[in-house]
Design a protein around this motif. Structure first.
Motif, PDB file in Angstrom:
ATOM      1  N   ILE A   1      37.501  45.887  99.427  1.00 32.24           N
ATOM      2  CA  ILE A   1      36.863  47.277  99.316  1.00 32.24           C
ATOM      3  C   ILE A   1      35.518  47.270 100.145  1.00 32.24           C
ATOM      4  O   ILE A   1      34.648  46.528 100.301  1.00 32.24           O
ATOM      5  N   ASP A   2      35.338  48.592 100.970  1.00 33.49           N
ATOM      6  CA  ASP A   2      34.496  48.665 101.895  1.00 33.49           C
ATOM      7  C   ASP A   2      33.161  49.324 101.255  1.00 33.49           C
ATOM      8  O   ASP A   2      32.031  49.149 102.007  1.00 33.49           O
ATOM      9  N   GLU A   3      33.549  50.197 100.225  1.00 33.08           N
ATOM     10  CA  GLU A   3      32.259  51.052  99.679  1.00 33.08           C
ATOM     11  C   GLU A   3      32.616  51.415  98.260  1.00 33.08           C
ATOM     12  O   GLU A   3      33.451  51.233  98.064  1.00 33.08           O
ATOM     13  N   LEU A   4      31.420  51.679  97.538  1.00 37.12           N
ATOM     14  CA  LEU A   4      31.537  51.958  96.144  1.00 37.12           C
ATOM     15  C   LEU A   4      30.861  53.413  96.088  1.00 37.12           C
ATOM     16  O   LEU A   4      30.033  53.606  96.972  1.00 37.12           O
ATOM     17  N   LEU A   5      31.451  54.181  95.569  1.00 38.51           N
ATOM     18  CA  LEU A   5      30.943  55.756  95.249  1.00 38.51           C
ATOM     19  C   LEU A   5      30.925  56.272  93.780  1.00 38.51           C
ATOM     20  O   LEU A   5      31.743  55.743  93.173  1.00 38.51           O
TER      21      LEU A   5
ATOM     22  N   ARG B   1      23.935  43.010  91.368  1.00 37.46           N
ATOM     23  CA  ARG B   1      25.194  41.958  91.165  1.00 37.46           C
ATOM     24  C   ARG B   1      25.876  41.582  92.472  1.00 37.46           C
ATOM     25  O   ARG B   1      26.317  40.486  92.521  1.00 37.46           O
ATOM     26  N   TYR B   2      26.223  42.656  93.113  1.00 38.88           N
ATOM     27  CA  TYR B   2      27.033  42.582  94.180  1.00 38.88           C
ATOM     28  C   TYR B   2      26.586  42.929  95.687  1.00 38.88           C
ATOM     29  O   TYR B   2      27.368  42.896  96.436  1.00 38.88           O
ATOM     30  N   ARG B   3      25.306  43.328  95.675  1.00 31.89           N
ATOM     31  CA  ARG B   3      24.780  43.673  97.121  1.00 31.89           C
ATOM     32  C   ARG B   3      25.807  44.769  97.507  1.00 31.89           C
ATOM     33  O   ARG B   3      26.412  44.693  98.692  1.00 31.89           O
ATOM     34  N   ILE B   4      26.184  45.705  96.813  1.00 37.27           N
ATOM     35  CA  ILE B   4      27.454  46.547  97.186  1.00 37.27           C
ATOM     36  C   ILE B   4      26.920  47.566  98.004  1.00 37.27           C
ATOM     37  O   ILE B   4      25.926  48.079  98.042  1.00 37.27           O
TER      38      ILE B   4
ATOM     39  N   VAL C   1      32.136  46.123  85.832  1.00 37.44           N
ATOM     40  CA  VAL C   1      32.018  44.725  86.088  1.00 37.44           C
ATOM     41  C   VAL C   1      33.594  44.254  86.401  1.00 37.44           C
ATOM     42  O   VAL C   1      34.084  43.600  87.284  1.00 37.44           O
ATOM     43  N   GLN C   2      34.292  44.375  85.031  1.00 33.47           N
ATOM     44  CA  GLN C   2      35.666  43.927  84.757  1.00 33.47           C
ATOM     45  C   GLN C   2      36.454  44.621  85.966  1.00 33.47           C
ATOM     46  O   GLN C   2      37.096  43.819  86.487  1.00 33.47           O
ATOM     47  N   ILE C   3      36.236  45.984  86.306  1.00 32.08           N
ATOM     48  CA  ILE C   3      36.951  46.587  87.212  1.00 32.08           C
ATOM     49  C   ILE C   3      36.845  45.893  88.890  1.00 32.08           C
ATOM     50  O   ILE C   3      37.733  45.663  89.395  1.00 32.08           O
ATOM     51  N   ILE C   4      35.580  45.603  88.871  1.00 27.67           N
ATOM     52  CA  ILE C   4      35.160  45.305  90.321  1.00 27.67           C
ATOM     53  C   ILE C   4      35.887  43.822  90.540  1.00 27.67           C
ATOM     54  O   ILE C   4      36.223  43.332  91.595  1.00 27.67           O
TER      55      ILE C   4
ATOM     56  N   ALA D   1      46.352  57.790  93.031  1.00 29.12           N
ATOM     57  CA  ALA D   1      46.426  58.004  91.396  1.00 29.12           C
ATOM     58  C   ALA D   1      45.648  57.233  90.768  1.00 29.12           C
ATOM     59  O   ALA D   1      45.182  55.975  91.069  1.00 29.12           O
ATOM     60  N   GLY D   2      44.769  58.009  89.777  1.00 26.67           N
ATOM     61  CA  GLY D   2      43.829  57.092  89.047  1.00 26.67           C
ATOM     62  C   GLY D   2      44.850  56.195  87.981  1.00 26.67           C
ATOM     63  O   GLY D   2      45.658  56.439  87.479  1.00 26.67           O
ATOM     64  N   ARG D   3      44.111  55.034  87.910  1.00 26.32           N
ATOM     65  CA  ARG D   3      44.722  53.962  87.236  1.00 26.32           C
ATOM     66  C   ARG D   3      43.763  53.226  86.539  1.00 26.32           C
ATOM     67  O   ARG D   3      42.665  52.930  86.805  1.00 26.32           O
ATOM     68  N   ASN D   4      44.640  52.477  85.567  1.00 28.43           N
ATOM     69  CA  ASN D   4      43.429  51.540  84.549  1.00 28.43           C
ATOM     70  C   ASN D   4      43.449  50.077  85.276  1.00 28.43           C
ATOM     71  O   ASN D   4      44.134  49.429  85.100  1.00 28.43           O
ATOM     72  N   TYR D   5      42.309  50.193  86.076  1.00 30.03           N
ATOM     73  CA  TYR D   5      42.044  48.989  86.967  1.00 30.03           C
ATOM     74  C   TYR D   5      41.671  47.740  86.221  1.00 30.03           C
ATOM     75  O   TYR D   5      41.481  46.781  86.735  1.00 30.03           O
ATOM     76  N   GLN D   6      41.510  47.829  84.904  1.00 32.84           N
ATOM     77  CA  GLN D   6      41.365  46.692  84.091  1.00 32.84           C
ATOM     78  C   GLN D   6      42.444  45.812  84.111  1.00 32.84           C
ATOM     79  O   GLN D   6      42.529  44.655  83.495  1.00 32.84           O
ATOM     80  N   GLN D   7      43.637  46.622  84.443  1.00 33.65           N
ATOM     81  CA  GLN D   7      45.006  45.858  84.598  1.00 33.65           C
ATOM     82  C   GLN D   7      45.228  45.594  85.821  1.00 33.65           C
ATOM     83  O   GLN D   7      45.437  46.417  86.687  1.00 33.65           O
TER      84      GLN D   7
END
Ligand SMILES: Nc1nc2c(ncn2[C@@H]2O[C@H](COP(=O)(O)OP(=O)(O)OP(=O)(O)O)[C@@H](O)[C@H]2O)c(=O)[nH]1
Ligand SMILES: [Mg+2]
Length: 366
Positions: A306-310, A329-332, A295-298, A256-262
């Motif tokens: 987390i293994d990967e960003l898309l 910033r993260y060498r993501i 940045v806040q979410i990450i 489910a999509g969530r507000n991951y700022q929280q």
């Protein structure tokens, strides 16, 4: 001379601290990238270690009160600055000016000014701008046209900062991210790619029972692709679904999509994912989001590996600078970018050449 070393994320951040502690005359002696440990999973954070110094007036030698002391401690000769020292100071001053972006328009050669405007327009952070442009300044003898040199420099920068994904074909992968970024659509794209291109069997699981339509959405994709879909509400049910689909080559899990700022929503995810088995986790973010919010979410995902960003919705924004900022910033580990709503076509590899084109394509093809 007073020396001080700072660990910061960006150069401007360092400049504020240096000015505060050492004043306007401080010089930057050394800047190097260091990694801070302990950040979540593979997302190890790059820091800058900046050493700055300020010249202090030499204290006059204390007057001796005893003749014995005078003989024992001959007065120090005044510090003489050699020509070499002067040259070094000049060099440090110009480095300082470059780092502080003082009057960039005055010092930047005419040919590089449109590049700075372009980077600004693309939303590239100041520290990244400086890194890219200073490399071009150093290479000013280069014969290549500036657009070509810039494009090559962008590719070099991306290659240097883009971390490879550890496991390129995980058998179980979970997609997480804020609301509406395109997780479910991306899963459908990846499922189709696995089926059609790699001839692998696929199973889908959705843990999104939060929205009524969410299950139906994934089931529809399941029917179109003719792959099984399981619905789960808990860690126990997830274990059961993984078992039921164990014959599949690839299992993709929607959440489910969530507000991951929280941060509390990240705890919910932790409660869902198995404790003993690592599941390849892809964080999905939309390129239409603000960089600061990303940045806040990450940052909130420190607790979850987390293994990967898309990145999705590339087609909905004209600025791609956020990719450079995130890589810097993260060498993501960024492997794929979604470029539209079409399943399965609008999913592309995040190659350095392609990202460089997103940033500077218009210059080259003008
Ligand atoms: N323009 C554009 N739209 C996209 C892209 N990816 C997904 N979408 C659209 O974004 C909307 C939301 O997509 P979903 O896949 O439902 O997003 P989600 O992250 O699963 O949403 P929730 O489950 O509600 O959090 C849909 O209209 C998709 O077609 C993309 O790369 N570009
Ligand atoms: Mg969804």
């Amino acid at each position: 001379m007073r020396l001080k070393t700072y660990r910061v994320t960006t150069m401007p951040e360092a400049m504020v601290l240096i000015k505060r502690d050492l004043g306007d005359d401080a010089l930057i002696l050394n800047t190097k990238k260091v990694k801070t440990g302990g950040l979540f999973g593979l997302f190890r954070k790059d820091c800058l270690e900046v050493t700055a110094a300020v010249e202090t007036m030499e204290e006059p030698a204390p007057k001796s009160i005893s003749p014995v002391n005078t003989q024992a401690m001959p007065a120090e000769a005044p510090l003489k600055k050699s020509q070499e020292n002067d040259a070094l100071m000049d060099e440090l001053q110009s480095l300082k000016r470059l780092m502080m972006h003082e009057g960039p328009e005055d010092r930047l050669p005419e040919s590089l000014r449109p590049l700075r405007s372009l980077l600004e327009k693309q939303g590239v952070e100041k520290a990244v701008q400086t890194e890219l442009l200073s490399k071009l300044l150093q290479a000013s003898e280069n014969e290549a046209p500036v657009q070509e040199a810039f494009h090559a420099e962008l590719i070099r920068f991306i290659e240097q900062h883009q971390q490879a994904v550890k496991n390129e074909s995980p058998s179980i992968a979970c997609f997480i991210g804020p609301t509406g970024v395109g997780k479910t659509t991306t899963i459908a794209k990846v499922a189709a790619e696995q089926l059609l291109e790699y001839k692998r069997t696929v199973g889908l699981i959705t843990a999104d029972t939060y929205r009524i339509a969410a299950v139906a959405q994934l089931k529809t994709y399941g029917e179109i692709l003719d792959v099984p879909v399981e619905v789960v509400e808990s860690r126990e049910q997830l274990a059961g679904a993984l078992d039921a689909l164990k014959a599949c080559d690839v299992i993709l899990i929607d959440t489910a999509g969530r507000n991951y700022q929280q941060a509390e929503y990240i705890e919910d995810l932790q409660k869902l994912l198995p404790e003993t088995q690592h599941i390849h986790t892809t964080l999905v973010l939309s390129m239409t989001a603000k960089y600061e919010d990303m940045v806040q979410i990450i940052g909130n995902f420190e607790a979850l590996s987390i293994d990967e960003l898309l990145l999705t919705k590339k087609d909905e924004t004209a600025s791609a600078g956020v990719i450079l900022n995130l890589l810097h910033r993260y060498r993501i580990p960024l492997r794929r970018i979604a470029t539209g709503q079409n399943v399965p076509d609008d999913l592309v590899a995040a190659t350095p050449g392609r990202i460089a084109d997103y940033i500077a394509g218009e210059l080259r093809h003008a």
